[in-house]
Design a protein around this motif. Structure first.
Motif, PDB file in Angstrom:
ATOM      1  N   GLU A  52     -37.920   3.421  25.961  1.00  0.00           N
ATOM      2  CA  GLU A  52     -38.391   3.668  24.591  1.00  0.00           C
ATOM      3  C   GLU A  52     -37.599   4.772  23.910  1.00  0.00           C
ATOM      4  O   GLU A  52     -37.447   4.780  22.697  1.00  0.00           O
ATOM      5  CB  GLU A  52     -39.881   4.044  24.601  1.00  0.00           C
ATOM      6  CG  GLU A  52     -40.811   2.924  24.982  1.00  0.00           C
ATOM      7  CD  GLU A  52     -40.939   1.869  23.901  1.00  0.00           C
ATOM      8  OE1 GLU A  52     -40.764   2.175  22.709  1.00  0.00           O
ATOM      9  OE2 GLU A  52     -41.196   0.702  24.278  1.00  0.00           O
ATOM     10  N   CYS A  54     -34.481   5.319  23.985  1.00  0.00           N
ATOM     11  CA  CYS A  54     -33.118   4.912  23.624  1.00  0.00           C
ATOM     12  C   CYS A  54     -33.008   4.814  22.106  1.00  0.00           C
ATOM     13  O   CYS A  54     -33.831   4.159  21.452  1.00  0.00           O
ATOM     14  CB  CYS A  54     -32.777   3.575  24.269  1.00  0.00           C
ATOM     15  SG  CYS A  54     -31.090   3.040  23.935  1.00  0.00           S
ATOM     16  N   ASP A  56     -30.826   3.227  20.324  1.00  0.00           N
ATOM     17  CA  ASP A  56     -30.341   1.919  19.876  1.00  0.00           C
ATOM     18  C   ASP A  56     -31.374   0.840  20.155  1.00  0.00           C
ATOM     19  O   ASP A  56     -32.214   0.984  21.040  1.00  0.00           O
ATOM     20  CB  ASP A  56     -29.040   1.564  20.598  1.00  0.00           C
ATOM     21  CG  ASP A  56     -27.970   2.629  20.414  1.00  0.00           C
ATOM     22  OD1 ASP A  56     -27.878   3.182  19.302  1.00  0.00           O
ATOM     23  OD2 ASP A  56     -27.250   2.915  21.389  1.00  0.00           O
ATOM     24  N   ASP A  57     -31.310  -0.250  19.392  1.00  0.00           N
ATOM     25  CA  ASP A  57     -32.229  -1.352  19.666  1.00  0.00           C
ATOM     26  C   ASP A  57     -31.694  -2.192  20.823  1.00  0.00           C
ATOM     27  O   ASP A  57     -30.527  -2.093  21.210  1.00  0.00           O
ATOM     28  CB  ASP A  57     -32.476  -2.199  18.417  1.00  0.00           C
ATOM     29  CG  ASP A  57     -31.265  -3.017  18.008  1.00  0.00           C
ATOM     30  OD1 ASP A  57     -30.138  -2.521  18.176  1.00  0.00           O
ATOM     31  OD2 ASP A  57     -31.463  -4.146  17.528  1.00  0.00           O
ATOM     32  N   VAL A  58     -32.547  -3.001  21.379  1.00  0.00           N
ATOM     33  CA  VAL A  58     -32.240  -3.761  22.589  1.00  0.00           C
ATOM     34  C   VAL A  58     -31.067  -4.718  22.354  1.00  0.00           C
ATOM     35  O   VAL A  58     -30.180  -4.842  23.202  1.00  0.00           O
ATOM     36  CB  VAL A  58     -33.487  -4.539  23.071  1.00  0.00           C
ATOM     37  CG1 VAL A  58     -33.172  -5.382  24.283  1.00  0.00           C
ATOM     38  CG2 VAL A  58     -34.617  -3.586  23.373  1.00  0.00           C
ATOM     39  N   ASN A  59     -31.045  -5.381  21.213  1.00  0.00           N
ATOM     40  CA  ASN A  59     -29.978  -6.351  20.951  1.00  0.00           C
ATOM     41  C   ASN A  59     -28.610  -5.689  20.864  1.00  0.00           C
ATOM     42  O   ASN A  59     -27.627  -6.223  21.388  1.00  0.00           O
ATOM     43  CB  ASN A  59     -30.268  -7.120  19.664  1.00  0.00           C
ATOM     44  CG  ASN A  59     -31.443  -8.049  19.807  1.00  0.00           C
ATOM     45  OD1 ASN A  59     -31.680  -8.603  20.873  1.00  0.00           O
ATOM     46  ND2 ASN A  59     -32.203  -8.207  18.746  1.00  0.00           N
ATOM     47  N   SER A  60     -28.520  -4.522  20.238  1.00  0.00           N
ATOM     48  CA  SER A  60     -27.218  -3.853  20.136  1.00  0.00           C
ATOM     49  C   SER A  60     -26.752  -3.338  21.493  1.00  0.00           C
ATOM     50  O   SER A  60     -25.559  -3.364  21.794  1.00  0.00           O
ATOM     51  CB  SER A  60     -27.262  -2.722  19.111  1.00  0.00           C
ATOM     52  OG  SER A  60     -28.141  -1.708  19.519  1.00  0.00           O
ATOM     53  N   ARG A  79     -38.034  -5.160  26.653  1.00  0.00           N
ATOM     54  CA  ARG A  79     -36.976  -4.158  26.693  1.00  0.00           C
ATOM     55  C   ARG A  79     -36.128  -4.290  27.955  1.00  0.00           C
ATOM     56  O   ARG A  79     -35.525  -3.334  28.416  1.00  0.00           O
ATOM     57  CB  ARG A  79     -37.595  -2.765  26.573  1.00  0.00           C
ATOM     58  CG  ARG A  79     -38.361  -2.594  25.255  1.00  0.00           C
ATOM     59  CD  ARG A  79     -38.804  -1.202  25.014  1.00  0.00           C
ATOM     60  NE  ARG A  79     -37.709  -0.299  24.729  1.00  0.00           N
ATOM     61  CZ  ARG A  79     -37.116  -0.145  23.544  1.00  0.00           C
ATOM     62  NH1 ARG A  79     -37.495  -0.874  22.527  1.00  0.00           N
ATOM     63  NH2 ARG A  79     -36.141   0.723  23.385  1.00  0.00           N
TER      64      ARG A  79
END
Length: 95
Positions: A52, A54, A56-60, A79
């Motif tokens: 949580e 992090c 950056d988002d998960v896709n990036s 995640r």
């Protein structure tokens, strides 16, 4: 590029695996990329957990790691990201 049938097979194989790497508040580092690259060479199929904290988002994160390690993203669930990269001494025989 993996086909849908191959991704289904790899998802079923990855179901029982535990995440062996975590990406935290520092984001993706060069050390993590090297470790993930080495793990993919040894195991072919791994899970990476995005905490949580992090930024950056998960896709990036998935795109960044797949570009640097030349691995395929098999699945993003919540995640957790599942990566696959074929290895000559690997155990997975794709359909």
């Amino acid at each position: 590029m993996l086909t849908g049938k191959q991704k289904r097979y790899l998802r079923s194989e990855a179901h029982h695996l535990k995440a062996i790497f975590q990406v935290g508040k520092e984001g993706v580092s060069a050390n993590q990329i090297k470790g993930i690259d080495d793990a993919l060479e040894a195991q072919e199929l791994i899970k990476v957990k995005i905490l949580e904290s992090c930024p950056d988002d998960v896709n990036s994160v998935a795109v960044e790691l797949s570009m640097h390690t030349k691995a395929e993203v098999v699945q993003i669930i919540g995640r957790t990201i599942v990566f696959y990269r074929h290895s000559p001494q690997g155990i997975y025989r794709l359909p």
